[in-house]
Write a protein that holds these residues in place. Sequence first.
Motif, PDB file in Angstrom:
ATOM      1  N   TYR A 183      49.907  79.296  71.762  1.00  0.00           N
ATOM      2  CA  TYR A 183      50.522  78.016  72.053  1.00  0.00           C
ATOM      3  C   TYR A 183      51.023  77.370  70.760  1.00  0.00           C
ATOM      4  CZ  TYR A 183      48.359  78.275  76.685  1.00  0.00           C
ATOM      5  OH  TYR A 183      47.993  78.656  77.956  1.00  0.00           O
ATOM      6  N   THR A 184      52.197  76.792  70.807  1.00  0.00           N
ATOM      7  CA  THR A 184      52.802  76.183  69.623  1.00  0.00           C
ATOM      8  C   THR A 184      51.907  75.116  69.012  1.00  0.00           C
ATOM      9  OG1 THR A 184      55.023  76.601  70.469  1.00  0.00           O
ATOM     10  CG2 THR A 184      54.801  74.906  68.761  1.00  0.00           C
ATOM     11  N   PHE A 185      51.319  74.278  69.848  1.00  0.00           N
ATOM     12  CA  PHE A 185      50.456  73.208  69.353  1.00  0.00           C
ATOM     13  C   PHE A 185      48.970  73.506  69.594  1.00  0.00           C
ATOM     14  CE2 PHE A 185      54.572  71.066  70.027  1.00  0.00           C
ATOM     15  CZ  PHE A 185      54.791  70.647  68.721  1.00  0.00           C
ATOM     16  N   GLN A 186      48.671  74.777  69.681  1.00  0.00           N
ATOM     17  CA  GLN A 186      47.306  75.283  69.704  1.00  0.00           C
ATOM     18  C   GLN A 186      46.397  74.520  70.671  1.00  0.00           C
ATOM     19  OE1 GLN A 186      47.821  74.867  65.430  1.00  0.00           O
ATOM     20  NE2 GLN A 186      46.677  76.759  65.165  1.00  0.00           N
ATOM     21  N   ASP A 187      45.284  74.004  70.150  1.00  0.00           N
ATOM     22  CA  ASP A 187      44.300  73.345  71.019  1.00  0.00           C
ATOM     23  C   ASP A 187      44.865  72.107  71.699  1.00  0.00           C
ATOM     24  OD1 ASP A 187      43.136  70.853  69.125  1.00  0.00           O
ATOM     25  OD2 ASP A 187      43.988  72.541  68.052  1.00  0.00           O
ATOM     26  N   GLN A 188      45.842  71.454  71.085  1.00  0.00           N
ATOM     27  CA  GLN A 188      46.445  70.272  71.709  1.00  0.00           C
ATOM     28  C   GLN A 188      47.140  70.660  73.013  1.00  0.00           C
ATOM     29  OE1 GLN A 188      48.380  66.924  69.433  1.00  0.00           O
ATOM     30  NE2 GLN A 188      50.231  67.849  70.254  1.00  0.00           N
ATOM     31  N   ASP A 189      47.861  71.764  72.987  1.00  0.00           N
ATOM     32  CA  ASP A 189      48.464  72.273  74.225  1.00  0.00           C
ATOM     33  C   ASP A 189      47.380  72.607  75.248  1.00  0.00           C
ATOM     34  OD1 ASP A 189      51.081  72.062  73.378  1.00  0.00           O
ATOM     35  OD2 ASP A 189      51.301  74.176  72.848  1.00  0.00           O
ATOM     36  N   ILE A 190      46.321  73.235  74.780  1.00  0.00           N
ATOM     37  CA  ILE A 190      45.247  73.660  75.686  1.00  0.00           C
ATOM     38  C   ILE A 190      44.617  72.464  76.382  1.00  0.00           C
ATOM     39  CG2 ILE A 190      42.957  74.728  75.801  1.00  0.00           C
ATOM     40  CD1 ILE A 190      43.861  76.568  73.478  1.00  0.00           C
ATOM     41  N   VAL A 191      44.306  71.414  75.624  1.00  0.00           N
ATOM     42  CA  VAL A 191      43.689  70.215  76.200  1.00  0.00           C
ATOM     43  C   VAL A 191      44.606  69.603  77.257  1.00  0.00           C
ATOM     44  CG1 VAL A 191      43.083  67.817  75.684  1.00  0.00           C
ATOM     45  CG2 VAL A 191      42.191  69.656  74.267  1.00  0.00           C
ATOM     46  N   ASN A 192      45.900  69.532  76.956  1.00  0.00           N
ATOM     47  CA  ASN A 192      46.830  68.943  77.912  1.00  0.00           C
ATOM     48  C   ASN A 192      46.975  69.788  79.171  1.00  0.00           C
ATOM     49  OD1 ASN A 192      48.522  66.378  76.945  1.00  0.00           O
ATOM     50  ND2 ASN A 192      47.991  67.583  75.136  1.00  0.00           N
ATOM     51  N   ILE A 193      46.910  71.108  79.011  1.00  0.00           N
ATOM     52  CA  ILE A 193      47.013  72.000  80.171  1.00  0.00           C
ATOM     53  C   ILE A 193      45.769  71.894  81.047  1.00  0.00           C
ATOM     54  CG2 ILE A 193      47.043  74.425  80.884  1.00  0.00           C
ATOM     55  CD1 ILE A 193      48.768  74.977  78.347  1.00  0.00           C
ATOM     56  N   VAL A 194      44.601  72.016  80.434  1.00  0.00           N
ATOM     57  CA  VAL A 194      43.349  72.045  81.197  1.00  0.00           C
ATOM     58  C   VAL A 194      43.056  70.697  81.859  1.00  0.00           C
ATOM     59  CG1 VAL A 194      40.847  72.356  81.025  1.00  0.00           C
ATOM     60  CG2 VAL A 194      42.383  73.897  79.777  1.00  0.00           C
ATOM     61  N   CYS A 195      43.388  69.609  81.172  1.00  0.00           N
ATOM     62  CA  CYS A 195      43.044  68.270  81.678  1.00  0.00           C
ATOM     63  C   CYS A 195      44.197  67.592  82.414  1.00  0.00           C
ATOM     64  CB  CYS A 195      42.570  67.387  80.531  1.00  0.00           C
ATOM     65  SG  CYS A 195      41.087  68.012  79.703  1.00  0.00           S
ATOM     66  N   LYS A 196      45.271  68.309  82.670  1.00  0.00           N
ATOM     67  CA  LYS A 196      46.440  67.748  83.344  1.00  0.00           C
ATOM     68  C   LYS A 196      46.041  66.998  84.618  1.00  0.00           C
ATOM     69  CE  LYS A 196      50.742  69.230  85.622  1.00  0.00           C
ATOM     70  NZ  LYS A 196      51.576  70.409  85.996  1.00  0.00           N
ATOM     71  N   GLY A 197      46.534  65.771  84.744  1.00  0.00           N
ATOM     72  CA  GLY A 197      46.232  64.962  85.924  1.00  0.00           C
ATOM     73  C   GLY A 197      44.929  64.210  85.833  1.00  0.00           C
ATOM     74  N   HIS A 198      44.185  64.446  84.759  1.00  0.00           N
ATOM     75  CA  HIS A 198      42.872  63.799  84.603  1.00  0.00           C
ATOM     76  C   HIS A 198      42.725  63.228  83.194  1.00  0.00           C
ATOM     77  CE1 HIS A 198      41.599  65.603  88.433  1.00  0.00           C
ATOM     78  NE2 HIS A 198      42.199  66.692  88.008  1.00  0.00           N
ATOM     79  N   ILE A 199      43.807  62.652  82.680  1.00  0.00           N
ATOM     80  CA  ILE A 199      43.825  62.101  81.327  1.00  0.00           C
ATOM     81  C   ILE A 199      44.043  60.598  81.382  1.00  0.00           C
ATOM     82  CG2 ILE A 199      45.051  62.086  79.111  1.00  0.00           C
ATOM     83  CD1 ILE A 199      45.816  65.002  79.630  1.00  0.00           C
ATOM     84  N   GLY A 200      43.209  59.845  80.665  1.00  0.00           N
ATOM     85  CA  GLY A 200      43.413  58.414  80.518  1.00  0.00           C
ATOM     86  C   GLY A 200      44.289  58.153  79.304  1.00  0.00           C
ATOM     87  N   TYR A 201      45.091  57.099  79.370  1.00  0.00           N
ATOM     88  CA  TYR A 201      46.056  56.832  78.296  1.00  0.00           C
ATOM     89  C   TYR A 201      45.695  55.555  77.545  1.00  0.00           C
ATOM     90  CZ  TYR A 201      48.524  60.659  80.384  1.00  0.00           C
ATOM     91  OH  TYR A 201      48.826  61.906  80.864  1.00  0.00           O
ATOM     92  N   MET A 202      45.268  55.731  76.297  1.00  0.00           N
ATOM     93  CA  MET A 202      44.879  54.617  75.455  1.00  0.00           C
ATOM     94  C   MET A 202      46.111  54.005  74.790  1.00  0.00           C
ATOM     95  SD  MET A 202      41.314  56.010  73.741  1.00  0.00           S
ATOM     96  CE  MET A 202      42.047  57.358  72.803  1.00  0.00           C
ATOM     97  N   PRO A 203      46.018  52.764  74.319  1.00  0.00           N
ATOM     98  CA  PRO A 203      47.159  52.135  73.628  1.00  0.00           C
ATOM     99  C   PRO A 203      47.586  52.931  72.413  1.00  0.00           C
ATOM    100  CG  PRO A 203      45.473  50.510  74.159  1.00  0.00           C
ATOM    101  CD  PRO A 203      44.871  51.851  74.448  1.00  0.00           C
ATOM    102  N   ARG A 204      48.884  52.845  72.082  1.00  0.00           N
ATOM    103  CA  ARG A 204      49.430  53.633  70.984  1.00  0.00           C
ATOM    104  C   ARG A 204      48.733  53.347  69.654  1.00  0.00           C
ATOM    105  NH1 ARG A 204      54.758  55.258  71.778  1.00  0.00           N
ATOM    106  NH2 ARG A 204      54.607  56.323  69.786  1.00  0.00           N
TER     107      ARG A 204
END
Length: 306
Positions: A183-204
Amino acid sequence: MIIPIVFSTDHNFIMPTGVAILSLLENSSDCKPHIYILQSDDVTDSDRDILKSICKKHEAPIDFISVGDTFKNSFQIRDISTPTYYRLLIPWLIPQHDKIIYCDGDIIFNQSVSKIYLFPLEDNYLAGVWTGFKKHSTTGAHIESLGLDVDQYINGGVQLINAKKHRELNLKDIYLAHAEKQYTFQDQDIVNIVCKGHIGYMPRWFNTTPNAINELVFNQNSHDALQEGLDSPVIIHYAGEKPWKEFTYWWLAWWQTYSRSPFYDPALEFQIEKRTLTKTPKLRPAFSIYIRSKIPFLGKLIDKMR
């Protein structure tokens, strides 16, 4: 309130990790941070001793956890080493906590870590900050090729992890199955793939990166809250250029903390200043504009060097 917070590092990243920890402890007097270091095998006794000295001064506990060779075959790119994958195992390496913060070492805390820890996770697997990547870009195309929405893709450098939920769903095996893929962004891609639909979004401003600055400078319709967050971010994340290597955004914030750390070396400061003379003419327009608006004397210096 005890707050578990995790960093992962190898020997080469001990210095910035130590500076990040110092900034954390200096700005979090309202809580009791417990530091955990996920370490590679090349971390030395001397490395550990210097991190212990920082924590001892602030009466904060610190524990070191060896991960071993679990990720020895994992894909590496852009000089990002294997410890970047260690965060995938946090819920199982630190099973005594149900909610855990993970942070990269290339950050500076500007406010208390409690602001992140108290963010409502609800039933999400984790919470993070949107990257700011755009749909019509090379990066956006990569993200969409993974079956992800660019507008829901988070930066993996600061995460509030629902460790209890991870263990209940046994996400460990799923993470490990992805870890050897390229994956181009390594573990960052993995986290987004595995947790898709179950991620909370904190302020920028919980994880402020160059993209937030670019958005503020070039988007005249940016919300006032973004401006407010940039004035006093919780975390400044040096994604991209590193302030210990070259002149970059919020350069001074990192160097002020570094100068108070056991790592401080005047010779390194001189090297960076020397490099700045050649780097400055190539600064991104957004950064140059931001410097002029926030630190006028640096803006004048930039103009002189041009």
